[in-house]
Design an enzyme around this catalytic site. Sequence first.
Site, PDB file in Angstrom:
ATOM      1  N   GLU A  31       0.811  -1.225   0.000  1.00 51.92           N
ATOM      2  CA  GLU A  31       0.000   0.000   0.000  1.00 51.92           C
ATOM      3  C   GLU A  31       0.840   1.270   0.000  1.00 51.92           C
ATOM      4  OE1 GLU A  31      -2.679  -3.260   1.204  1.00 51.92           O
ATOM      5  OE2 GLU A  31      -0.652  -2.660   1.828  1.00 51.92           O
ATOM      6  N   HIS A  40      -9.075  -5.595  11.431  1.00 49.32           N
ATOM      7  CA  HIS A  40      -9.800  -5.485  10.163  1.00 49.32           C
ATOM      8  C   HIS A  40     -11.184  -4.865  10.375  1.00 49.32           C
ATOM      9  CE1 HIS A  40      -7.448  -8.705   7.671  1.00 49.32           C
ATOM     10  NE2 HIS A  40      -6.664  -7.901   8.347  1.00 49.32           N
TER      11      HIS A  40
END
Length: 325
Positions: A60, A129
């Site tokens: 990322e 998450h």
Amino acid sequence: MRTIQFREAICEAMSEEMRHDESIYLMGEEVAEYNGAYKASKGMLAEFGEKRVIDTPIAELGFSGIAVGSAMNGCRPIVEYMTFNFCLVGIDQIINNAAKMRQMTGGQFNVPIVFRGPTASAGQLGATHSQALENWFANTPGLKVIVPSTPYDAKGLLKAAIRDNDPVIFMESEQMYGDKGEVPDGEYVIPIGVADIKREGTDVTIVSFGKIIKEAFIAADALAREGISCEIIDLRTVRPMDKDAILTSVKKTNRLVILEEAWPVASISSEITYIVQEQAFDFLDAPIQRITTADTPAPYSPVLLKEWLPNADDVVKAVKKVMYK
């Protein structure tokens, strides 16, 4: 009006804009060959080719930086994160580069870029998450932050985000991609920073955004059976925030409940509370109530997760509290 899924609305918005402007491209993990982790880019590789729909490594920081650099050189990238939890690896590029480049270069560089993907919890995915990070980004000058709750809003706002000349954080939900809603056949764009009154009412204002707003509708139906009329405002955009829509509603109903799927400290609901007490204090007939997640990391246990998340019963209790019932 057609009825389509949330993921289809996202795909249509990106595809329509890419047909009009060759400088737009999509980049992220599994967006191309796999048609997107949530199938939100289905068919786009076949239509636009591998130079404009780009699969990336699990990196990322790297591909966020590539996108920022390309935006400074005339491209209009759309970056998809498999979840915004993963964007934390690349958040330096968002906060320190994308958000600040225009100001630091004296307006010489715009950064027309959209960072998009799911936010908040999506079932038993564990603490790392399941985070709602919209307040982190909303705290940053230079970013716009959009959190839609319907396919109609998602398509119209994503098109606006792609056309915007500044960086936009566009936050979806893994649990909304299969949601269906009416979307027009023709071209439309929803302006950034305009809230929507999803349900008109007279007794209490409920402000929310994103997928958790569904709990407000369930609560409003239950409260209506008891004679309590709820006005529900969907912020849609949390930065810039439509303060006037909130204040106008509160001045009508004189009561405010805020529903947010995030931790309570330094939340969007905290900011709304400050705005209303500063600009509409004399109109309030009761203290403002806010409903958030518990102030802990998200639990994995389904029993604990149910307790951790806000729900319709919490909204009913909060509304009755401001109604003194």
